[in-house]
Design an enzyme around this catalytic site. Structure first.
Site, PDB file in Angstrom:
ATOM      1  N   SER A  47       0.935  -1.363  -0.053  1.00 53.81           N
ATOM      2  CA  SER A  47       0.037   0.269   0.011  1.00 53.81           C
ATOM      3  C   SER A  47       0.980   1.352   0.017  1.00 53.81           C
ATOM      4  CB  SER A  47      -0.960   0.069   1.166  1.00 53.81           C
ATOM      5  OG  SER A  47      -1.815  -0.875   1.135  1.00 53.81           O
ATOM      6  N   ARG A  82     -12.915 -14.032  -0.923  1.00 52.91           N
ATOM      7  CA  ARG A  82     -12.183 -14.757   0.193  1.00 52.91           C
ATOM      8  C   ARG A  82     -12.705 -15.361   0.972  1.00 52.91           C
ATOM      9  NH1 ARG A  82      -7.367 -10.051   0.377  1.00 52.91           N
ATOM     10  NH2 ARG A  82      -6.315 -10.802  -1.452  1.00 52.91           N
ATOM     11  N   GLY A 113      -5.972  -3.337  -7.659  1.00 51.96           N
ATOM     12  CA  GLY A 113      -7.058  -2.659  -7.062  1.00 51.96           C
ATOM     13  C   GLY A 113      -6.520  -1.353  -6.428  1.00 51.96           C
ATOM     14  N   LYS A 161     -12.686  -8.715  -3.086  1.00 51.17           N
ATOM     15  CA  LYS A 161     -11.231  -8.690  -2.982  1.00 51.17           C
ATOM     16  C   LYS A 161     -10.883  -9.429  -4.386  1.00 51.17           C
ATOM     17  CE  LYS A 161     -10.795  -6.021   0.522  1.00 51.17           C
ATOM     18  NZ  LYS A 161     -10.464  -4.698   0.292  1.00 51.17           N
ATOM     19  N   ASP A 183      -7.176  -7.475   5.178  1.00 47.48           N
ATOM     20  CA  ASP A 183      -6.496  -8.503   4.123  1.00 47.48           C
ATOM     21  C   ASP A 183      -5.805  -9.805   4.802  1.00 47.48           C
ATOM     22  OD1 ASP A 183      -6.659  -6.670   2.245  1.00 47.48           O
ATOM     23  OD2 ASP A 183      -4.641  -5.670   2.431  1.00 47.48           O
TER      24      ASP A 183
END
Ligand code: S3P
Length: 434
Positions: free
Chosen positions: A22, A347, A92, A343, A316
């Site tokens: 990130s 998931r 993403g 995601k 995550d």
């Protein structure tokens, strides 16, 4: 080979995880807009971070890896239209944040991506960007990629985020850089704040008041700020695989240094501690995006409930938390996590399916799952397919270190998006994959 065979093993030892995905992608974007050259240490050498950096190069930034660092020379606010569509691969974050960044830059951009990215919802960013005056075309079937952005003149807005999403928040704040007037976002729940921290480091005028974040736009001429150097800490999300692998195994030990410890990312540590894990944290650097050392000593864990405000700060990590739940005593309940369904894969569905293949007692819920442990693991009858989701591939690999025999995981190439050294690090800690 796109298949890995993982055998059961006891993991223990020390590891240094690669740079935060990130933060790396945000640094690539913001250094590319700056005036001057930024030296970036610790930039993630993974596919997602590379596709974001390439996109910035296609719009005029210069990037060079030399002397163990990445040097980015920015465009001083003046991006140019790329000659080709930007291929965002699996990212993403890259796609949603870049859409905001370029929306008011007066250029025309097309973004495409792989199958997984091309199935992910983009309407969530189109809505606020259009309210600001941008022109966004989503030519995929269900509000999905390919996305075409034709630069419009943007006006600052006040926007109450309909979901807790750092990507949508960051998209709007980045669009705010090129907008006239003030842009304000209000979050329903706190989410990762790397964008805000980088704005502060670059002295971009940002105001944070609880869950309300405002930025004064620079207008269509674009932001003016000087380049600076950045150090990207190790990715806590990558570290979480080893943290869980060691925390649930009495006798095992783990040392991870220079890893990101931003509290909006580390809720997994709170969960693991609640489950009975023996974890010691030392913060080395508090300023900016904090980092430090994590020490784990394995123990027997009990189940817990994970819900509410905690969810965005471990979103995550939920696949690997479900693995911890399978190995812990009693029920681990995950709720309020419907975002997991959109995601890199669904998931919830994927982890439920995979855990069941290992004989784990798991109940699927619309917004999470209930895992009852400790499971007596069996070797799955069928091959496990990651379906192109890096965190599913790594979570299953960790689960099988506790397994009863070798398993094959298909479609593991996706691990390179966030953690290319994963298999090597598994061996370093005493695991085996081939
Ligand atoms: C990210 C935010 C999260 C997370 C993603 C990275 C980011 O997504 O799941 O892997 O870098 O801002 P959402 O903000 O959409 O929940």
């Amino acid at each position: 080979m796109n298949t890995k065979t993982v055998v059961p093993a006891e993991l223990s030892g020390a590891v240094t995880v690669p740079g935060d995905k990130s933060i790396s992608q945000r640094v690539a974007m913001l250094a590319s807009l700056a005036d001057g050259t930024s030296k970036v240490t610790g930039y993630l050498n993974g596919e997602d971070a590379r596709s974001t950096l390439s996109a910035m190069e296609q719009m005029g930034a210069k990037a060079e890896f030399r002397d163990g660092a990445l040097f980015i020379t920015g465009v001083a606010g003046k991006l140019r239209s790329p000659d080709e569509p930007l291929n965002m691969g699996n990212s993403g974050t890259g796609t949603r944040l870049l859409a905001g960044l370029v929306a008011g830059a007066g250029i025309e951009v097309t973004m495409i991506g792989d199958d997984s990215l091309s199935s992910r919802p983009m309407g969530r960013i189109r809505q606020p960007l259009e309210l600001m005056g941008a022109h966004i075309g989503l030519t995929g079937e269900k509000g999905t990629l390919p996305m075409v952005i034709c630069g419009g003149k943007l006006q600052g807005i006040g926007y109450l985020l309909p979901m807790a999403s750092a990507q949508v928040k960051s998209c709007v704040l980045l669009a705010g850089l090129y907008a006239a007037g003030k842009t304000t976002v209000i979050e329903p729940r706190p989410t990762r704040d790397h964008t805000e921290k980088l704005f502060q480091a670059l002295e971009i005028p940002i105001k944070i008041d609880g869950l309300e974040i405002s930025i004064e736009g620079f207008g269509p001429e674009g932001p003016k700020y000087k380049a600076r150097d950045f150090t990207v800490p190790g990715d806590f999300s990558s570290a979480s695989f080893w943290i869980v692998a060691v925390a649930v195994r009495p006798g095992a030990e783990l040392l991870i240094e220079h890893v990101g410890l931003n509290p909006r990312r580390t809720a997994l540590l709170d969960v693991m501690k609640r489950m009975g894990a023996d974890i010691e944290i030392t913060v080395t650097e508090e300023k900016g995006d904090p980092y430090g050392t994590i020490k784990v000593r394995g123990a027997s864990l009990q189940g817990t409930v994970i819900e509410g405000d905690e969810i965005p700060n471990l979103i995550d990590e939920l696949p690997i938390i479900s693995v911890a739940g399978a190995l812990a005593e009693g029920q681990t309940i995950i709720r309020d996590a419907a975002e997991l369904r959109v995601k890199e894969s669904d998931r919830i569905a994927e982890m439920v399916k995979n855990l069941r293949q290992f004989g784990v007692d798991v109940e699927e819920k619309e917004d999470g799952m209930i895992v009852t442990g400790p499971a007596v693991l069996k070797t799955p009858d069928a091959v496990i397919d990651s379906h192109g989701d890096h965190r599913i591939a790594m979570s299953v690999a960790i689960l099988n270190t506790f397994g009863t025999g070798p398993i094959a995981i298909e479609n593991v190439g996706c691990v390179d998006t966030s953690y290319p050294e994963f298999w090597e690090h598994m061996e370093q800690l005493g695991g085996k994959s081939e």
